[in-house]
Design a protein around this motif. Structure first.
Motif, PDB file in Angstrom:
ATOM      1  N   ARG A 282      -4.494  -2.931  -7.051  1.00  0.00           N
ATOM      2  CA  ARG A 282      -4.125  -3.694  -5.850  1.00  0.00           C
ATOM      3  C   ARG A 282      -3.301  -4.904  -6.245  1.00  0.00           C
ATOM      4  O   ARG A 282      -3.562  -5.548  -7.262  1.00  0.00           O
ATOM      5  N   THR A 288      -3.062  -1.724   0.640  1.00  0.00           N
ATOM      6  CA  THR A 288      -2.312  -1.100  -0.436  1.00  0.00           C
ATOM      7  C   THR A 288      -3.139   0.022  -1.058  1.00  0.00           C
ATOM      8  O   THR A 288      -4.342   0.115  -0.855  1.00  0.00           O
ATOM      9  N   GLY A 322      -2.325   3.583   0.673  1.00  0.00           N
ATOM     10  CA  GLY A 322      -2.122   2.478   1.597  1.00  0.00           C
ATOM     11  C   GLY A 322      -1.015   2.779   2.587  1.00  0.00           C
ATOM     12  O   GLY A 322      -0.511   3.899   2.675  1.00  0.00           O
ATOM     13  N   GLU A 324       1.868   1.059   2.588  1.00  0.00           N
ATOM     14  CA  GLU A 324       3.167   0.665   2.047  1.00  0.00           C
ATOM     15  C   GLU A 324       3.952   1.888   1.591  1.00  0.00           C
ATOM     16  O   GLU A 324       3.381   2.955   1.360  1.00  0.00           O
TER      17      GLU A 324
END
Length: 352
Positions: A282, A288, A322, A324
Motif C-alpha cells: 500500500r 489501493t 484497488g 486505481e
C-alpha cells in the motif's frame, strides 16, 4: 464579517445519528430484501445465523473453504451447543448431497471462497436445498450485492463482512445479515444474546462507503481482470485463481462479475516473496491494491500438511485489487516476478 462555528447541541443529532438503520435499509435494498441487521463482526453474524436456523441435535453442512476463526467456532462452539458440522466441498453438489443426513437443517457456503477463489454453483445448490427442506445460507463477502444477489438464486439468508467490498476504506469492522423476513427476527434475537453493537460513527462511515459500492466494485473487478491476465502471461506464475464466465458459463445468469479478489501461485522453487509483497505494498492511500500470503496470515496456524491439503501453498499470494489504474502496480510487479525466476536459476532450475 465574523463567522461563528455552530456546535451540536443535545437536541441536534450528529451526522451519524440513525446511520445504522440507514445502512441496514440500504443493504437490504441492495439485495432485494425487506430488512437487514448490522452486527459487530462476521464470526458473530454467521454464528448467530446458524444457531438461529438450527435446533440442538441439528446438523450443518458447511464449506470446507471456511477459514478460522469462524471454522474454529463452528467446530467448537456450535458443537458444544448440540449442533453437528460436516465440512465438504460445496462447489460439488454431489458432495453436499452425500453429506446430508436426516438431521441436516442448513447448508452454509461462501459464494466465492477466499483465497482459492472457488465459485459456488448457487442455483444448483439452492435447488437441492429446496428439494430436501434445507436452508441455504451464503457468505457473499467476496462479491457483494454489486456482483451477486444470492437471495435471487435461492438462498434464504446472506451474510457479508464489510471488508473488502462494502467498506472500501476498511474503517467499520462490522458485518451485515439479510434474508427472508421470516428468519431475520430469530437471527436478531440470537445476535442480541451475543451482545455488542456497531457504534454510530462506524455506521456513518459505512453508510458513506455504500453510496459508491457499485462504482468501486466495478473498478476493482476491471483491475483484477487486468492483473490476472498479466500474471497468467508471466513464466514465474504457475497458476492464477480467478473465476471467469468461460469456465463457469452458468454464472452469466446470476453474476455481474467476480469482484476484486484473485490469488496466484509462483513456481514452487521460489522461497522469497518479499519483492512481490513490496511491489503490492500500500502506498498509504485508501482503495489501493493489497497483497498477503495466506500461509503466513489467515492459514498460518495450520500445519504444513493441512495447508497443502487445503490447496494453500507457501507460494500462494492473495490480492485485493484497488480502484486505481493497475498499470503502475504491474510495472512494479513484473520486475519482482522476474526476480522470482532468478531464484530458480540460482537453484540450478530445481523445482521442488
Amino acid at each position: 464579517m465574523t463567522v461563528r462555528a455552530t456546535l451540536p447541541t443535545a437536541d441536534a443529532p450528529s451526522p451519524s445519528h440513525g446511520a445504522a438503520r440507514r445502512v441496514e435499509d440500504t443493504f437490504a435494498a441492495l439485495h432485494g430484501a425487506g430488512s437487514a441487521l448490522l452486527v459487530p463482526g462476521l464470526v458473530a453474524a454467521t454464528t448467530a445465523t446458524l444457531l438461529a436456523l438450527t435446533n440442538p441435535g441439528g446438523h450443518i453442512v458447511a464449506s470446507d473453504q471456511t477459514c478460522d476463526p469462524l471454522r474454529a467456532v463452528l467446530t467448537g462452539e456450535l458443537t458444544g451447543l448440540g449442533r453437528a458440522v460436516t465440512f465438504v466441498d460445496c462447489t460439488d453438489v454431489d458432495a453436499v448431497t452425500a453429506a446430508v443426513r436426516p438431521a441436516t437443517q442448513v447448508v452454509y457456503t461462501p459464494s466465492l471462497s477466499d483465497p482459492l477463489m472457488r465459485l459456488c454453483p448457487l442455483n444448483d445448490l439452492a435447488i437441492h436445498a429446496q428439494m430436501n427442506d434445507l436452508l441455504l445460507v451464503v457468505d457473499n463477502t467476496a462479491l457483494s450485492p454489486a456482483q451477486l444477489r444470492p437471495l435471487e438464486a435461492g438462498a434464504v439468508v446472506v451474510v457479508e463482512d464489510t471488508s473488502p467490498c462494502l467498506d472500501g476504506w476498511g474503517e467499520a469492522g462490522a458485518a451485515l445479515i439479510t434474508g427472508l423476513d421470516r428468519y431475520l427476527p430469530r437471527i436478531h434475537e440470537q445476535c442480541a444474546r451475543f451482545g455488542g453493537e456497531v457504534d454510530d460513527w462506524a455506521a456513518h462511515l459505512l453508510e458513506r462507503s455504500l453510496a459508491t459500492l457499485h462504482l468501486r466494485v466495478a473498478a476493482q473487478r476491471d483491475s483484477a481482470e487486468r492483473i490476472a491476465g498479466a500474471l497468467r502471461a508471466h513464466p514465474a506464475v504457475r497458476a492464477v485463481h480467478r473465476p471467469s464466465f468461460d469456465e463457469a458459463p452458468w454464472a452469466l445468469e446470476t453474476h455481474q462479475g467476480f469482484g476484486g479478489l484473485l490469488s496466484f501461485e509462483v513456481q514452487p522453487y521460489v522461497r522469497d516473496l518479499s519483492g512481490v509483497l513490496d511491489a503490492c505494498r500500500r502506498d498509504g492511500t485508501a482503495l489501493t491494491t493489497t497483497a498477503r500470503i495466506p500461509a503466513r496470515t489467515t492459514h498460518a496456524h495450520l500445519s504444513e500438511r493441512v495447508r497443502r491439503e487445503a490447496g494453500v501453498s507457501r507460494q500462494l499470494v492473495r490480492l485485493s485489487a484497488g480502484v486505481e489504474d493497475p498499470g503502475a502496480l504491474l510495472r512494479r510487479l513484473r520486475p519482482a516476478l522476474d526476480a522470482c525466476l532468478a531464484q530458480g536459476e540460482g537453484n540450478g532450475g530445481e523445482r521442488c
